[in-house]
Design a protein around this motif. Structure first.
Motif, short mmCIF file in Angstrom:
data_model
loop_
_atom_site.label_atom_id
_atom_site.label_comp_id
_atom_site.label_asym_id
_atom_site.label_seq_id
_atom_site.Cartn_x
_atom_site.Cartn_y
_atom_site.Cartn_z
N ARG A 21 0.83 -1.21 0.00
CA ARG A 21 0.00 0.00 0.00
C ARG A 21 0.86 1.25 0.00
NH1 ARG A 21 -5.29 -0.60 3.90
NH2 ARG A 21 -6.18 -2.47 2.94
N ARG A 22 1.90 1.24 0.81
CA ARG A 22 2.78 2.41 0.86
C ARG A 22 3.47 2.66 -0.47
NH1 ARG A 22 5.86 2.97 6.67
NH2 ARG A 22 4.01 3.26 7.96
N ALA A 23 3.90 1.59 -1.11
CA ALA A 23 4.56 1.75 -2.41
C ALA A 23 3.59 2.29 -3.45
CB ALA A 23 5.14 0.41 -2.85
N ILE A 24 2.36 1.80 -3.45
CA ILE A 24 1.36 2.30 -4.40
C ILE A 24 1.05 3.76 -4.11
CG2 ILE A 24 -1.02 2.07 -5.21
CD1 ILE A 24 -0.77 -0.95 -4.62
N TYR A 25 0.90 4.09 -2.82
CA TYR A 25 0.56 5.47 -2.47
C TYR A 25 1.67 6.42 -2.90
CZ TYR A 25 -1.42 9.33 0.16
OH TYR A 25 -1.99 10.55 0.49
N ARG A 26 2.92 6.02 -2.69
CA ARG A 26 4.04 6.89 -3.02
C ARG A 26 4.30 6.97 -4.52
NH1 ARG A 26 8.09 9.55 -0.81
NH2 ARG A 26 7.31 9.06 1.25
N GLN A 27 4.13 5.88 -5.23
CA GLN A 27 4.56 5.83 -6.63
C GLN A 27 3.42 5.87 -7.62
OE1 GLN A 27 7.37 2.61 -7.31
NE2 GLN A 27 7.94 2.63 -5.15
N GLY A 28 2.19 5.63 -7.18
CA GLY A 28 1.07 5.51 -8.10
C GLY A 28 0.86 6.74 -8.98
N PRO A 29 0.35 6.50 -10.21
CA PRO A 29 0.02 5.22 -10.83
C PRO A 29 1.30 4.41 -11.12
CG PRO A 29 -1.02 7.06 -12.00
CD PRO A 29 0.01 7.64 -11.10
N LEU A 146 -12.12 8.32 7.48
CA LEU A 146 -11.15 7.49 8.18
C LEU A 146 -10.93 7.94 9.62
CD1 LEU A 146 -8.49 7.27 5.32
CD2 LEU A 146 -10.27 5.60 5.88
N GLY A 147 -11.09 9.22 9.88
CA GLY A 147 -10.88 9.73 11.22
C GLY A 147 -10.45 11.17 11.20
N VAL A 148 -10.01 11.63 12.36
CA VAL A 148 -9.63 13.03 12.55
C VAL A 148 -8.21 13.08 13.10
CG1 VAL A 148 -10.14 15.15 13.85
CG2 VAL A 148 -12.02 13.71 13.01
N GLY A 149 -7.40 13.97 12.53
CA GLY A 149 -6.05 14.21 13.04
C GLY A 149 -5.98 15.60 13.63
N ILE A 150 -5.32 15.74 14.76
CA ILE A 150 -5.19 17.04 15.41
C ILE A 150 -3.72 17.29 15.72
CG2 ILE A 150 -5.78 15.98 17.64
CD1 ILE A 150 -6.96 18.72 18.44
N GLY A 151 -3.21 18.41 15.24
CA GLY A 151 -1.82 18.80 15.49
C GLY A 151 -1.77 20.03 16.37
N LEU A 152 -0.84 20.03 17.31
CA LEU A 152 -0.70 21.16 18.21
C LEU A 152 0.73 21.25 18.70
CD1 LEU A 152 -2.26 20.18 21.66
CD2 LEU A 152 -2.11 18.60 19.76
N HIS A 395 -2.02 6.41 9.32
CA HIS A 395 -2.30 5.50 10.42
C HIS A 395 -3.46 4.55 10.14
CE1 HIS A 395 0.37 6.47 13.84
NE2 HIS A 395 0.53 7.60 13.16
N THR A 396 -4.18 4.78 9.07
CA THR A 396 -5.28 3.88 8.75
C THR A 396 -4.95 3.04 7.51
OG1 THR A 396 -6.33 5.74 7.56
CG2 THR A 396 -7.07 5.30 9.82
N LEU A 397 -4.82 3.66 6.37
CA LEU A 397 -4.59 2.89 5.14
C LEU A 397 -3.16 2.39 5.00
CD1 LEU A 397 -6.57 4.88 2.45
CD2 LEU A 397 -7.27 2.85 3.73
#
Length: 399
Positions: A21-29, A146-152, A395-397
């Motif tokens: 999944r990480r390889a597809i996300y980074r390199q896709g298509p 997928l959810g919520v991310g919060i940065g502070l 953190h999800t996919l």
């Protein structure tokens, strides 16, 4: 998102499907045979996993226009994530304001909102943040959030979503992620906002990112998280990246953040610079700044606006830029990242960027200017919120 090698079908379905999944996300298509080569597994192994993700609706296929044609055969196909297969909400609680957005898997902003800086009271902050985010959560297609991310700002134990130190004392030690998840009825992940910004650069900026880079962010405080082989270095106690509290000038100015003398944040953080500018005002050394403020407190935008009119303010800013250049040189000399991403309002003037690069390059050891590349980030209000959304996607996919 480092590519790791798999060894068997069982492993690729369990541990190494993450790497696929990480390889597809980074390199896709990307073509299946390329994925097989880079992961070190057989083409049928990749094909089986890709077929499952296509059936789930997570991936999509497009013809490979660059592949040589075949006589009546099925055209070669490339696979990529389907952007609308998932959505994430990201929010940054910053010292100057709150910014939030809903994005798809590729970081396209579907809707956004903003609010004032969060209040000091913890419970009020939770209520205000939940109220701000509820419309964004509701705007996601049913079943695809997928959810919520919060940065502070501050030391955030990302595994537990607990703030060790940060913007407000009343937030310290509170289970922020769990409390906000309860308020929203959605899964929530929390982390340091500058680590979130580094994730934005890595995943959603639209520009290729090297596997190892540093992200220098200058605001009221200063932080510099490290992305090492596509994974963020947080440290065992979530303190990695706190370059702002490294000592550059022993016995120098007092830092408003840690109380020590001569750290980078005392020399170049916005809170320290505005405090020192107040001293210039009191001494009558910044008439243009005094006229601009008309009695109110200054911020970084005010200092930048009068730097060409008040020599004392210009000298203050120049000293800060030089300190940042020295810190950046130390970073390259010690770690040798493939890129330094520099973010913050202090880098807006061209003269500041040029001086920063001059000081950096003058203090490199064994490296040429080309071997210490710097990229200045755009001043965009949603960068931190987008990074928080990237945190959710990761953190999800991709976990």
């Amino acid at each position: 998102m480092q590519t790791e090698k798999g060894a068997s079908l069982v492993q690729i379905k369990a541990l190494n499907r993450r790497q696929l999944r990480r390889a597809i996300y980074r390199q896709g298509p990307v073509a299946r045979n390329r994925l097989a080569r880079e992961l070190g597994v057989s083409l049928p192994t990749v094909t089986t996993s890709v077929a499952a993700m296509l059936e789930e609706g997570l991936l999509t296929e497009t013809p490979d226009e660059t592949a040589p044609g075949s006589l009546g055969g099925r055209p070669a196909m490339l696979v990529d994530f389907r952007p609308e297969a998932g959505f994430a909400v990201g929010v940054e609680l910053g010292p100057y304001g709150t910014h939030a957005c809903l994005t798809d898997l590729r970081g396209t902003v579907r809707c956004q909102t903003q609010g004032p800086p969060p209040p000091a009271d913890y419970n009020q902050m939770l209520a205000d943040t939940a109220r701000l985010l509820e419309p964004l959560c509701a705007a996601a297609p049913e079943g695809r959030l997928l959810g919520v991310g919060i940065g502070l700002p501050g030391f955030v134990e990302s595994g537990r979503g607990v703030l060790r130190t940060g913007l407000q004392e009343s937030w310290t030690g509170r289970p922020l992620a769990d409390d906000l998840a309860q308020a929203l009825g959605r899964p929530v992940w929390a982390d340091n906002n500058v680590r979130m910004r580094a994730l934005w650069r890595d995943m959603l900026s639209g520009e290729p990112a090297p596997a190892t880079f540093a992200y220098l962010f200058v605001s009221k405080g200063i932080a510099c998280p490290l992305m090492i082989h596509n994974d963020l270095l947080a440290g065992a106690r979530a303190t990695a990246g706190e370059i702002g509290h490294t000592i550059l000038q022993p016995g120098g100015p007092v830092c408003p953040g840690c109380g020590r003398r001569g750290c980078l944040e005392a020399l170049a953080g916005e809170a320290a610079l505005t405090a020192r500018a107040a001293g210039l005002l009191a001494a009558g050394k910044a008439p243009a700044l005094a006229a601009r403020l008309a009695g109110r407190a200054s911020d970084m935008a005010d200092l930048l606006a009068v730097r060409d009119e008040d020599p004392a303010v210009a000298a203050l800013l120049d000293e800060a830029v030089e300190a940042l250049g020295l810190a950046a040189a130390n970073l390259f000399n010690f770690i040798g990242p493939d890129l330094l991403a520099a973010d913050g309002r202090i880098f807006a003037p061209a003269a500041h960027r040029e001086r920063f690069l001059q000081v950096l390059r003058a203090n490199l050891f064994g490296l040429s200017a080309q071997e210490a590349p710097v990229e200045f980030m755009p001043d965009a209000p949603l960068t931190g919120a987008l990074g928080a959304a990237a945190h959710v996607i990761r953190h999800t996919l991709l976990a």
